[in-house]
Design a protein around this motif. Structure first.
Motif, short mmCIF file in Angstrom:
data_model
loop_
_atom_site.label_atom_id
_atom_site.label_comp_id
_atom_site.label_asym_id
_atom_site.label_seq_id
_atom_site.Cartn_x
_atom_site.Cartn_y
_atom_site.Cartn_z
N ALA A 17 0.83 -1.20 0.00
CA ALA A 17 0.00 0.00 0.00
C ALA A 17 0.87 1.26 0.00
O ALA A 17 0.49 2.29 0.54
CB ALA A 17 -0.93 -0.01 1.21
N SER A 18 2.07 1.14 -0.59
CA SER A 18 2.98 2.28 -0.63
C SER A 18 3.69 2.48 -1.96
O SER A 18 4.02 3.60 -2.31
CB SER A 18 4.07 2.14 0.45
N ARG A 20 4.54 1.60 -6.26
CA ARG A 20 4.09 1.13 -7.56
C ARG A 20 4.83 -0.18 -7.85
O ARG A 20 6.02 -0.30 -7.55
CB ARG A 20 4.43 2.18 -8.62
N THR A 53 -1.68 -0.02 -7.73
CA THR A 53 -0.42 0.51 -7.20
C THR A 53 -0.02 1.84 -7.84
O THR A 53 0.94 2.46 -7.38
CB THR A 53 0.75 -0.50 -7.32
N HIS A 55 -2.18 4.44 -8.01
CA HIS A 55 -3.09 5.45 -7.48
C HIS A 55 -2.33 6.44 -6.60
O HIS A 55 -1.22 6.14 -6.13
CB HIS A 55 -4.20 4.80 -6.68
N ALA A 56 -2.92 7.60 -6.35
CA ALA A 56 -2.30 8.60 -5.48
C ALA A 56 -2.02 8.01 -4.10
O ALA A 56 -1.00 8.30 -3.48
CB ALA A 56 -3.19 9.83 -5.36
N GLN A 57 -2.94 7.18 -3.62
CA GLN A 57 -2.73 6.42 -2.39
C GLN A 57 -2.70 4.95 -2.81
O GLN A 57 -3.75 4.30 -2.87
CB GLN A 57 -3.83 6.69 -1.38
N PRO A 58 -1.52 4.44 -3.15
CA PRO A 58 -1.43 3.09 -3.71
C PRO A 58 -1.95 2.01 -2.76
O PRO A 58 -1.81 2.12 -1.55
CB PRO A 58 0.06 2.88 -3.96
N ARG A 59 -2.57 1.02 -3.35
CA ARG A 59 -2.95 -0.19 -2.62
C ARG A 59 -3.14 -1.28 -3.67
O ARG A 59 -4.05 -1.20 -4.50
CB ARG A 59 -4.23 0.00 -1.82
N GLN A 66 -6.33 -5.19 6.79
CA GLN A 66 -5.89 -3.88 7.25
C GLN A 66 -4.37 -3.84 7.38
O GLN A 66 -3.77 -4.70 8.04
CB GLN A 66 -6.53 -3.56 8.61
N ARG A 105 4.84 5.47 6.41
CA ARG A 105 3.70 6.04 5.67
C ARG A 105 2.37 5.63 6.29
O ARG A 105 1.38 6.34 6.21
CB ARG A 105 3.77 5.59 4.22
N HIS A 106 2.36 4.48 6.94
CA HIS A 106 1.13 3.95 7.55
C HIS A 106 1.14 4.06 9.07
O HIS A 106 0.33 3.42 9.76
CB HIS A 106 0.91 2.51 7.10
#
Length: 113
Positions: A17-18, A20, A53, A55-59, A66, A105-106
């Motif tokens: 989730a961080s 690409r 991956t 996206h502006a907030q990759p996931r 979670q 980041r998380h």
């Protein structure tokens, strides 16, 4: 092959989730590889990217749960090369600099080094 249960990566998912995730097209199932085609988008004629991956907030679309609690890769056995190689330079169960950035980041503390 699933990751060992005591490996902190099993429950983290911060890297998923961080960053690409680009990989060679020949890693797709349709090209003889193991990555499900539906989880990838074409970048160039030779390169694909894990869906989500970029996206502006990759996931990553393969990530469930979670981050930092109960995250899990839905295609662990079939994940692309960059996912297999991430953190390999760090000893098992310990993070490297990229891992520490993803965890920060998380809001997660770095793994012991």
């Amino acid at each position: 092959m699933s990751p060992p249960a005591d490996n902190p990566c099993v429950h983290c998912g911060a890297c998923c989730a961080s960053f690409r995730v680009d990989f060679a097209r020949d890693e797709l199932m349709s090209e003889g590889g193991t990555v499900p085609d539906g989880l990838a988008v074409t970048v160039t004629s030779h390169t694909c990217r894990m869906r989500g991956t970029d996206h502006a907030q990759p996931r990553c679309a393969a990530l469930s749960g979670q981050v930092g609690v109960n995250a899990r890769c839905g295609i662990y056995e079939w994940r692309p090369g960059p996912c297999r190689e991430f953190g390999m330079l760090a000893p098992l169960g310990r993070g490297d600099a990229a891992c520490a950035r993803a965890r920060a980041r998380h809001g997660l503390a770095p793994l012991p080094g």
